[in-house]
Design a protein around this motif. Structure first.
Motif, PDB file in Angstrom:
ATOM      1  N   PHE A 443       0.839  -1.209   0.000  1.00  0.00           N
ATOM      2  CA  PHE A 443       0.000   0.000   0.000  1.00  0.00           C
ATOM      3  C   PHE A 443       0.868   1.250   0.000  1.00  0.00           C
ATOM      4  CE2 PHE A 443      -2.619   3.319   1.821  1.00  0.00           C
ATOM      5  CZ  PHE A 443      -3.884   3.081   1.283  1.00  0.00           C
ATOM      6  N   GLU A 444       1.874   1.269   0.872  1.00  0.00           N
ATOM      7  CA  GLU A 444       2.717   2.462   1.006  1.00  0.00           C
ATOM      8  C   GLU A 444       3.559   2.689  -0.246  1.00  0.00           C
ATOM      9  OE1 GLU A 444       2.381   4.727   4.669  1.00  0.00           O
ATOM     10  OE2 GLU A 444       1.526   2.911   3.872  1.00  0.00           O
ATOM     11  N   SER A 445       4.064   1.612  -0.833  1.00  0.00           N
ATOM     12  CA  SER A 445       4.857   1.726  -2.052  1.00  0.00           C
ATOM     13  C   SER A 445       4.034   2.307  -3.194  1.00  0.00           C
ATOM     14  CB  SER A 445       5.404   0.356  -2.448  1.00  0.00           C
ATOM     15  OG  SER A 445       6.079   0.416  -3.696  1.00  0.00           O
ATOM     16  N   VAL A 446       2.815   1.827  -3.344  1.00  0.00           N
ATOM     17  CA  VAL A 446       1.920   2.346  -4.383  1.00  0.00           C
ATOM     18  C   VAL A 446       1.623   3.817  -4.134  1.00  0.00           C
ATOM     19  CG1 VAL A 446      -0.427   2.209  -5.320  1.00  0.00           C
ATOM     20  CG2 VAL A 446       0.872   0.119  -4.925  1.00  0.00           C
ATOM     21  N   ALA A 447       1.374   4.183  -2.869  1.00  0.00           N
ATOM     22  CA  ALA A 447       1.064   5.573  -2.528  1.00  0.00           C
ATOM     23  C   ALA A 447       2.216   6.509  -2.864  1.00  0.00           C
ATOM     24  CB  ALA A 447       0.713   5.683  -1.050  1.00  0.00           C
ATOM     25  N   MET A 448       3.453   6.065  -2.644  1.00  0.00           N
ATOM     26  CA  MET A 448       4.606   6.920  -2.915  1.00  0.00           C
ATOM     27  C   MET A 448       4.878   7.052  -4.413  1.00  0.00           C
ATOM     28  SD  MET A 448       5.595   8.020   0.015  1.00  0.00           S
ATOM     29  CE  MET A 448       3.835   7.984   0.394  1.00  0.00           C
ATOM     30  N   ALA A 449       4.903   5.956  -5.136  1.00  0.00           N
ATOM     31  CA  ALA A 449       5.236   6.010  -6.562  1.00  0.00           C
ATOM     32  C   ALA A 449       4.141   6.637  -7.401  1.00  0.00           C
ATOM     33  CB  ALA A 449       5.544   4.608  -7.078  1.00  0.00           C
ATOM     34  N   SER A 450       2.891   6.547  -6.954  1.00  0.00           N
ATOM     35  CA  SER A 450       1.769   7.109  -7.712  1.00  0.00           C
ATOM     36  C   SER A 450       1.403   8.514  -7.253  1.00  0.00           C
ATOM     37  CB  SER A 450       0.540   6.210  -7.573  1.00  0.00           C
ATOM     38  OG  SER A 450       0.046   6.249  -6.232  1.00  0.00           O
ATOM     39  N   SER A 451       2.139   9.050  -6.277  1.00  0.00           N
ATOM     40  CA  SER A 451       1.810  10.349  -5.660  1.00  0.00           C
ATOM     41  C   SER A 451       0.449  10.311  -4.982  1.00  0.00           C
ATOM     42  CB  SER A 451       1.836  11.479  -6.714  1.00  0.00           C
ATOM     43  OG  SER A 451       3.084  11.530  -7.351  1.00  0.00           O
ATOM     44  N   GLY A 452       0.072   9.117  -4.492  1.00  0.00           N
ATOM     45  CA  GLY A 452      -1.246   8.953  -3.879  1.00  0.00           C
ATOM     46  C   GLY A 452      -1.367   9.589  -2.518  1.00  0.00           C
ATOM     47  N   GLY A 453      -0.341   9.475  -1.685  1.00  0.00           N
ATOM     48  CA  GLY A 453      -0.319  10.192  -0.419  1.00  0.00           C
ATOM     49  C   GLY A 453      -1.029   9.529   0.746  1.00  0.00           C
ATOM     50  N   LEU A 469      14.530   7.456   2.379  1.00  0.00           N
ATOM     51  CA  LEU A 469      15.251   7.844   1.163  1.00  0.00           C
ATOM     52  C   LEU A 469      14.679   7.138  -0.065  1.00  0.00           C
ATOM     53  CD1 LEU A 469      18.944   7.898   2.433  1.00  0.00           C
ATOM     54  CD2 LEU A 469      17.690   9.836   1.461  1.00  0.00           C
ATOM     55  N   PHE A 470      14.335   5.866   0.094  1.00  0.00           N
ATOM     56  CA  PHE A 470      13.773   5.132  -1.039  1.00  0.00           C
ATOM     57  C   PHE A 470      12.417   5.710  -1.435  1.00  0.00           C
ATOM     58  CE2 PHE A 470      11.439   1.770  -3.165  1.00  0.00           C
ATOM     59  CZ  PHE A 470      12.370   1.347  -4.107  1.00  0.00           C
ATOM     60  N   TYR A 471      11.607   6.071  -0.456  1.00  0.00           N
ATOM     61  CA  TYR A 471      10.304   6.676  -0.758  1.00  0.00           C
ATOM     62  C   TYR A 471      10.473   8.036  -1.460  1.00  0.00           C
ATOM     63  CZ  TYR A 471       7.689   3.181   1.948  1.00  0.00           C
ATOM     64  OH  TYR A 471       7.109   2.024   2.395  1.00  0.00           O
ATOM     65  N   ILE A 472      11.489   8.786  -1.073  1.00  0.00           N
ATOM     66  CA  ILE A 472      11.777  10.051  -1.760  1.00  0.00           C
ATOM     67  C   ILE A 472      12.104   9.781  -3.222  1.00  0.00           C
ATOM     68  CG2 ILE A 472      13.464  11.933  -1.947  1.00  0.00           C
ATOM     69  CD1 ILE A 472      13.597  11.945   1.127  1.00  0.00           C
ATOM     70  N   LEU A 473      12.918   8.771  -3.475  1.00  0.00           N
ATOM     71  CA  LEU A 473      13.254   8.396  -4.849  1.00  0.00           C
ATOM     72  C   LEU A 473      12.014   7.952  -5.611  1.00  0.00           C
ATOM     73  CD1 LEU A 473      15.381   7.832  -7.031  1.00  0.00           C
ATOM     74  CD2 LEU A 473      15.687   5.559  -6.043  1.00  0.00           C
ATOM     75  N   GLN A 474      11.139   7.201  -4.957  1.00  0.00           N
ATOM     76  CA  GLN A 474       9.902   6.763  -5.609  1.00  0.00           C
ATOM     77  C   GLN A 474       9.025   7.951  -5.997  1.00  0.00           C
ATOM     78  OE1 GLN A 474       8.262   3.634  -2.868  1.00  0.00           O
ATOM     79  NE2 GLN A 474       7.953   2.545  -4.786  1.00  0.00           N
ATOM     80  N   MET A 475       8.889   8.913  -5.087  1.00  0.00           N
ATOM     81  CA  MET A 475       8.068  10.094  -5.391  1.00  0.00           C
ATOM     82  C   MET A 475       8.627  10.850  -6.586  1.00  0.00           C
ATOM     83  SD  MET A 475       6.866  11.648  -1.686  1.00  0.00           S
ATOM     84  CE  MET A 475       8.465  11.653  -0.876  1.00  0.00           C
ATOM     85  N   TRP A 476       9.931  11.004  -6.608  1.00  0.00           N
ATOM     86  CA  TRP A 476      10.596  11.716  -7.708  1.00  0.00           C
ATOM     87  C   TRP A 476      10.418  10.967  -9.024  1.00  0.00           C
ATOM     88  CZ3 TRP A 476      16.390  11.328  -9.011  1.00  0.00           C
ATOM     89  CH2 TRP A 476      16.730  12.273  -9.987  1.00  0.00           C
ATOM     90  N   ALA A 477      10.650   9.644  -9.004  1.00  0.00           N
ATOM     91  CA  ALA A 477      10.533   8.837 -10.218  1.00  0.00           C
ATOM     92  C   ALA A 477       9.103   8.826 -10.736  1.00  0.00           C
ATOM     93  CB  ALA A 477      11.010   7.413  -9.947  1.00  0.00           C
ATOM     94  N   GLY A 478       8.148   8.666  -9.826  1.00  0.00           N
ATOM     95  CA  GLY A 478       6.747   8.633 -10.241  1.00  0.00           C
ATOM     96  C   GLY A 478       6.278   9.940 -10.830  1.00  0.00           C
ATOM     97  N   ARG A 479       6.746  11.052 -10.269  1.00  0.00           N
ATOM     98  CA  ARG A 479       6.327  12.365 -10.788  1.00  0.00           C
ATOM     99  C   ARG A 479       6.897  12.615 -12.178  1.00  0.00           C
ATOM    100  NH1 ARG A 479       4.654  15.784 -13.003  1.00  0.00           N
ATOM    101  NH2 ARG A 479       3.757  17.777 -12.377  1.00  0.00           N
ATOM    102  N   LEU A 480       8.117  12.137 -12.429  1.00  0.00           N
ATOM    103  CA  LEU A 480       8.737  12.302 -13.749  1.00  0.00           C
ATOM    104  C   LEU A 480       8.323  11.196 -14.716  1.00  0.00           C
ATOM    105  CD1 LEU A 480      12.355  13.325 -12.684  1.00  0.00           C
ATOM    106  CD2 LEU A 480      10.570  14.807 -13.604  1.00  0.00           C
ATOM    107  N   GLU A 481       7.497  10.249 -14.231  1.00  0.00           N
ATOM    108  CA  GLU A 481       7.003   9.128 -15.046  1.00  0.00           C
ATOM    109  C   GLU A 481       8.142   8.343 -15.673  1.00  0.00           C
ATOM    110  OE1 GLU A 481       3.847  10.373 -17.661  1.00  0.00           O
ATOM    111  OE2 GLU A 481       2.428  10.438 -15.995  1.00  0.00           O
TER     112      GLU A 481
END
Length: 505
Positions: A443-453, A469-481
């Motif tokens: 659930f948390e991984s999906v929320a971070m990579a999809s910008s779900g929150g 740190l990994f979640y920060i990377l996921q947020m960045w990667a997901g936002r840049l698609e």
């Protein structure tokens, strides 16, 4: 073949990053003025310091100016990728100095979360955060929701680099032929919708008993967060704080509007309503939401707290809209999500976040356009299997006009789809490796990579720094698609390896 960054490329990239850093100093004026207006002198000094840092950094990078010409795709991808990192570090400065974060990393997490419109937060004692700091949190949502590049282009920055930068942020569709005019129309639509919502929400907050200034600020903040599908809220209880069904209804409407492609917004703006209802994204959204709403309703009916229809409509429907729009507003607690919701409802919310809203909107996730195209490709494959060998199968779809389903479009949709799924899976494994339960880690991984929150409770002060740190990377990667990020990483690796044979394409 890949080509290295030359000294010329580095100077051009630095120049454009300097422009963005200077532009961020203008955005920082908003919380600074808010602090002065509210008599918050300590926050005012922090934002004045941050403005100075942004000006110094931006001016220093501008010294690299070499009269850059038209940006190529390589340079544009680098500018966009680095911009999200550089501005996140600048945005973090006043948050870290506020004393509401346990560490600089926690403040950086919130800075990245704000700019990527994820909405997850590690702030401590949010209920007593200054108005200036709250204003900055929602300004980050505004900048990130519209897109850093889009906002900068709407002010006429970058000149001949406009087209390449617009495309590098994952936007390929133009509302009008000119890129600058397109970004200005996007900004205008967003401002009009946010302005109207703020007026209505202010009235509702005043009716609830809030003093006028506080009512206006809260209305402005949740209106921005709702339409930008950001998820930050000015109070720790999120939307539960207001205990107002009319506010929840209006926020659901805002989240739905924020989930729609700005190209379709512009078509409705021009009076072409029929185009909106014929569009592939609109039809996919209606079908998807209808199916998932039925599934979650059946799942919630088994829960004692959500079995009655009013509770199901108020809490269940709100969470469905919040999840699919990747906003992250909550009208139930994180504890209720893991203990009261059934496992089926919990999974549905995760799936909704994973898909997200429309392409070209403020949402994250895989996007309806890609899901619709993938389904169309399945239809095409079935038709080809059933058709005679001599027949030529053509599958078309509506997306601001009639389009033929081309192999390269299907390839792009499948590639991004696979990258998201792989990222969700890797993030889940990282969470499990840190000792968390599999369902919560997924659930948390999906929320971070999809910008779900939305959070099941893993996102909290004191979480393991490596996971943070990994979640920060996921947020960045997901936002840049992913495409921009992967291209940037490859370019850096190639540039750092001088022995590799490099040919210019």
């Amino acid at each position: 073949m890949w080509q290295r960054f030359s000294l010329y490329d580095v100077r051009v990239i630095g120049h454009y990053l300097g422009v963005l850093a200077l532009f961020s100093s203008l955005a920082l004026l908003v919380p600074f003025v808010t602090a002065l207006a509210c008599g918050e002198w300590e926050p005012a000094s922090r934002y004045l310091l941050t403005i100075g840092i942004a000006v110094i950094v931006g001016s220093g990078l501008r010294f690299l100016r070499i009269d850059p010409g038209r940006l190529n795709r390589q340079q544009a991808l680098a500018v966009t990728g680095f911009a999200w990192i550089a501005l996140a570090f600048i945005a973090t400065v006043p948050l870290h100095l506020s004393g509401h974060y346990a560490s600089y990393l926690d403040a950086l997490f919130d800075g990245v979360s704000g700019l990527t419109t994820t909405g997850a937060s590690l702030v401590q004692d949010l209920d007593h955060l200054s108005n200036a700091d709250n204003m900055w949190r929602f300004m980050m949502h505004l900048l990130g929701g519209l897109g850093l590049i889009v906002v900068a282009l709407s002010f006429g920055l970058f000149g001949r680099g406009a087209s390449a930068l617009y495309a590098s942020e994952g936007r390929s569709e133009h509302v009008v032929p000119n890129v600058v005019q397109t970004t200005r129309l996007i900004a205008k639509i967003a401002m009009v919708i946010t302005f109207i919502a703020t007026i209505v929400l202010t009235g509702l907050c005043v009716f609830m008993g809030m003093e006028p200034l506080r009512a206006f600020l809260h209305a402005l903040w949740i209106a921005i967060s709702g339409f930008m599908t950001g998820g930050f809220a000015p109070m720790s209880q999120s939307i539960m704080y207001y205990h107002s069904f009319p506010i929840e209804l209006l926020l659901m409407l805002l989240m739905l509007l924020g989930s729609i492609n700005f190209v379709l917004h512009s078509e409705v703006w021009k009076g072409r309503v029929a185009v909106f209802f014929r569009d592939l994204e609109t039809r996919t959204m209606v079908l998807w939401l209808g199916v998932m709403a039925c599934v979650i309703a059946a799942s919630l009916s088994a829960s004692a707290e959500f079995s009655d229809l009013p509770a199901m409509l108020r809490r269940g429907l709100f969470m469905v809209v919040s999840a699919f729009s990747t906003t992250g507003f909550q009208n139930i607690t994180s504890n209720q999500m893991t203990t009261v919701l059934s496992s089926g409802a919990f999974l549905v919310i995760a799936v909704l976040m994973a898909v997200g809203g429309s392409g070209g909107s403020t949402t994250g996730g895989i996007k309806f356009r890609r899901i619709g195209i993938i389904m169309k490709s399945v239809v095409a494959a079935i038709k080809e299997a059933l058709a005679p060998d001599s027949a030529r199968v053509v599958v078309s779809y509506n997306h601001v006009g009639r389009r033929v389903l081309a192999p390269d479009v299907v390839k792009e949709a499948m590639m991004v789809f696979i990258l998201y799924v792989v990222t969700y899976a890797i993030g889940a494994l990282v969470g499990i490796a840190h000792g968390y339960e599999a369902t919560q880690a997924i659930f948390e991984s999906v929320a971070m990579a999809s910008s779900g929150g939305l959070s099941s409770g893993l996102i909290s002060p004191g979480m393991p720094p490596t996971l943070e740190l990994f979640y920060i990377l996921q947020m960045w990667a997901g936002r840049l698609e992913f495409v921009t990020l992967l291209a940037l990483v490859v370019e850096i690796v190639v540039s750092l390896n001088p022995r590799r044979l490099v040919q210019r394409s």
